[in-house]
Design a protein around this motif. Structure first.
Motif, PDB file in Angstrom:
ATOM      1  N   GLY A 259     -11.892   1.369   8.885  1.00  0.00           N
ATOM      2  CA  GLY A 259     -10.454   1.330   8.667  1.00  0.00           C
ATOM      3  C   GLY A 259      -9.916   2.431   7.769  1.00  0.00           C
ATOM      4  O   GLY A 259      -8.759   2.829   7.894  1.00  0.00           O
ATOM      5  N   GLY A 260     -10.766   2.931   6.855  1.00  0.00           N
ATOM      6  CA  GLY A 260     -10.350   3.990   5.933  1.00  0.00           C
ATOM      7  C   GLY A 260      -8.999   3.712   5.311  1.00  0.00           C
ATOM      8  O   GLY A 260      -8.633   2.552   5.058  1.00  0.00           O
TER       9      GLY A 260
ATOM     10  N   GLY B  32      -6.604   1.086   7.380  1.00  0.00           N
ATOM     11  CA  GLY B  32      -6.777  -0.366   7.445  1.00  0.00           C
ATOM     12  C   GLY B  32      -6.848  -1.058   6.093  1.00  0.00           C
ATOM     13  O   GLY B  32      -6.165  -2.056   5.853  1.00  0.00           O
TER      14      GLY B  32
ATOM     15  N   ALA C 193      -4.531  -4.255   4.591  1.00  0.00           N
ATOM     16  CA  ALA C 193      -5.212  -5.555   4.588  1.00  0.00           C
ATOM     17  C   ALA C 193      -5.274  -6.106   3.160  1.00  0.00           C
ATOM     18  O   ALA C 193      -5.150  -7.307   2.934  1.00  0.00           O
ATOM     19  CB  ALA C 193      -6.606  -5.400   5.182  1.00  0.00           C
TER      20      ALA C 193
ATOM     21  N   THR D 296      -1.528  -4.313  10.036  1.00  0.00           N
ATOM     22  CA  THR D 296      -2.907  -3.805  10.011  1.00  0.00           C
ATOM     23  C   THR D 296      -3.334  -3.421  11.423  1.00  0.00           C
ATOM     24  O   THR D 296      -3.900  -2.349  11.649  1.00  0.00           O
ATOM     25  CB  THR D 296      -3.869  -4.875   9.428  1.00  0.00           C
ATOM     26  OG1 THR D 296      -3.331  -5.318   8.192  1.00  0.00           O
ATOM     27  CG2 THR D 296      -5.260  -4.327   9.216  1.00  0.00           C
TER      28      THR D 296
ATOM     29  N   GLY E 253     -13.292  -1.761  13.166  1.00  0.00           N
ATOM     30  CA  GLY E 253     -13.069  -2.894  12.279  1.00  0.00           C
ATOM     31  C   GLY E 253     -11.603  -3.284  12.385  1.00  0.00           C
ATOM     32  O   GLY E 253     -10.743  -2.420  12.474  1.00  0.00           O
ATOM     33  N   ASP E 254     -11.318  -4.592  12.348  1.00  0.00           N
ATOM     34  CA  ASP E 254      -9.933  -4.999  12.585  1.00  0.00           C
ATOM     35  C   ASP E 254      -9.686  -6.435  12.119  1.00  0.00           C
ATOM     36  O   ASP E 254     -10.623  -7.163  11.782  1.00  0.00           O
ATOM     37  CB  ASP E 254      -9.643  -4.907  14.094  1.00  0.00           C
ATOM     38  CG  ASP E 254      -8.163  -4.682  14.394  1.00  0.00           C
ATOM     39  OD1 ASP E 254      -7.337  -4.723  13.472  1.00  0.00           O
ATOM     40  OD2 ASP E 254      -7.856  -4.462  15.578  1.00  0.00           O
TER      41      ASP E 254
ATOM     42  N   ILE F 284     -12.810  -8.384  10.457  1.00  0.00           N
ATOM     43  CA  ILE F 284     -14.181  -8.110  10.882  1.00  0.00           C
ATOM     44  C   ILE F 284     -14.432  -6.621  10.693  1.00  0.00           C
ATOM     45  O   ILE F 284     -13.721  -5.776  11.226  1.00  0.00           O
ATOM     46  CB  ILE F 284     -14.409  -8.544  12.361  1.00  0.00           C
ATOM     47  CG1 ILE F 284     -14.330 -10.071  12.488  1.00  0.00           C
ATOM     48  CG2 ILE F 284     -15.744  -8.036  12.884  1.00  0.00           C
ATOM     49  CD1 ILE F 284     -15.413 -10.853  11.759  1.00  0.00           C
TER      50      ILE F 284
ATOM     51  N   ASP G  70     -12.429  -1.313  -0.849  1.00  0.00           N
ATOM     52  CA  ASP G  70     -12.821  -1.857   0.440  1.00  0.00           C
ATOM     53  C   ASP G  70     -12.604  -3.362   0.528  1.00  0.00           C
ATOM     54  O   ASP G  70     -13.113  -4.100  -0.288  1.00  0.00           O
ATOM     55  CB  ASP G  70     -14.333  -1.619   0.580  1.00  0.00           C
ATOM     56  CG  ASP G  70     -14.632  -0.820   1.807  1.00  0.00           C
ATOM     57  OD1 ASP G  70     -14.429  -1.373   2.890  1.00  0.00           O
ATOM     58  OD2 ASP G  70     -15.060   0.330   1.654  1.00  0.00           O
ATOM     59  N   VAL G  71     -11.887  -3.841   1.554  1.00  0.00           N
ATOM     60  CA  VAL G  71     -11.704  -5.288   1.672  1.00  0.00           C
ATOM     61  C   VAL G  71     -12.886  -5.940   2.394  1.00  0.00           C
ATOM     62  O   VAL G  71     -12.956  -7.153   2.511  1.00  0.00           O
ATOM     63  CB  VAL G  71     -10.385  -5.657   2.416  1.00  0.00           C
ATOM     64  CG1 VAL G  71      -9.176  -5.297   1.593  1.00  0.00           C
ATOM     65  CG2 VAL G  71     -10.302  -5.016   3.794  1.00  0.00           C
TER      66      VAL G  71
END
Ligand code: IP8
Length: 259
Positions: A49-50, A53, A57, A79, A139-140, A152, A210-211
């Motif tokens: 996602g960098g 994303g 999020a 997102t 990832g999303d 994820i 990072d989430v």
């Protein structure tokens, strides 16, 4: 034909400190190297996602699940939207290099349970590989059976697919040379060239930005894949030539072994 699953780290293709920054130069050299690799391997690409994303999020606290629908559902939409934008920028570069890429949109094939992949409709991916196409995922945010929504990570997707489809190699492309003994920005940290998973313990769980758990989560997933007999490597994908090198076990990287 052997399969390679390549996770392209979000921090390698965007600048963490600048929202919505895209490192076109990096994606371009990845594309060039993939044209060579695709002659000999089937490839699945998964990107992170960098700065598209993670900041969004995080702002909507999506990793905790759906507890404030009015606000968070908008975060879900936003997102998804920005992840699609990032995906399009990447795909655009790959198509310029005549790579037969095709995006499989994550939330339409994956649902989660308690933040983990629960259902994953992989049949299109299998079929696309048999046609020698290159499926691309990322990832999303997805629907979660228990938490309402979940994020994820691309690390989960790439590991899941590598195990399910018995990949020969799972590659984690980073913005550093591999796994280090400590935070790589510290002067006394050292690159671990061979990481023996039978004697390795992870000290840490979270990163600020990072989430999805950052490098600690990646290592956990990499260990899981290694236990399934997959060759797992971490390497610096921002440096030109490293992707081609790691495929041939040349140059600088971290390789996981089982003792
Ligand atoms: O960067 C997370 O994917 P990752 C994607 O692979 C979002 O962990 C939406 C933050």
């Amino acid at each position: 034909m052997n399969l390679i699953v390549l996770k392209i780290g979000g921090s390698a293709i965007s600048n963490k400190n600048i929202p919505f920054s895209f490192r076109k130069d990096v994606v371009e050299h990845i594309a060039k190297e993939l044209t060579e690799i695709h002659k000999e391997y089937n490839i699945i690409l998964v990107h992170g996602g960098g700065s598209y994303g993670h900041p969004i999020a995080k702002a909507y606290d999506l990793s905790k699940g759906l507890y404030a629908p009015k606000k968070q559902l908008l975060g879900f939409s936003r997102t998804r939207y920005y992840m699609s934008k990032l995906n399009l920028l990447i795909i655009e570069e790959f198509i310029k290099y005549n790579l037969p890429v095709i995006t499989i949109q994550t939330s339409s094939v994956i649902t989660a349970k308690q933040g983990k992949i629960y259902n994953f409709y992989i049949e299109p991916i299998i079929k696309l590989l048999s046609l020698r196409m290159i499926p691309v995922m990322y990832g999303d945010v997805v629907i979660d059976e228990k938490k309402g929504i979940a994020i994820i990570s691309g690390d989960d997707i790439s590991t899941y697919l590598a195990i399910k489809l018995k990949a020969d190699k799972l590659l984690f492309g980073l913005d550093v040379d591999g796994i280090y003994s400590k935070d790589p920005s510290l002067e006394d940290s050292e690159l671990i060239e061979i990481l023996d998973i039978s004697s390795f313990t992870i000290k840490g769980t979270m990163t600020k930005y990072d989430v999805t758990g950052g490098i600690f989560h990646k290592i956990e997933k990499a260990i899981e894949a290694t236990k399934h007999g997959i060759n797992v490597y971490f390497f610096n994908i921002t440096k030109q030539g490293r992707l081609l090198d790691v495929i041939n076990e040349k140059g600088t990287f971290t390789k996981l072994i089982t003792g």
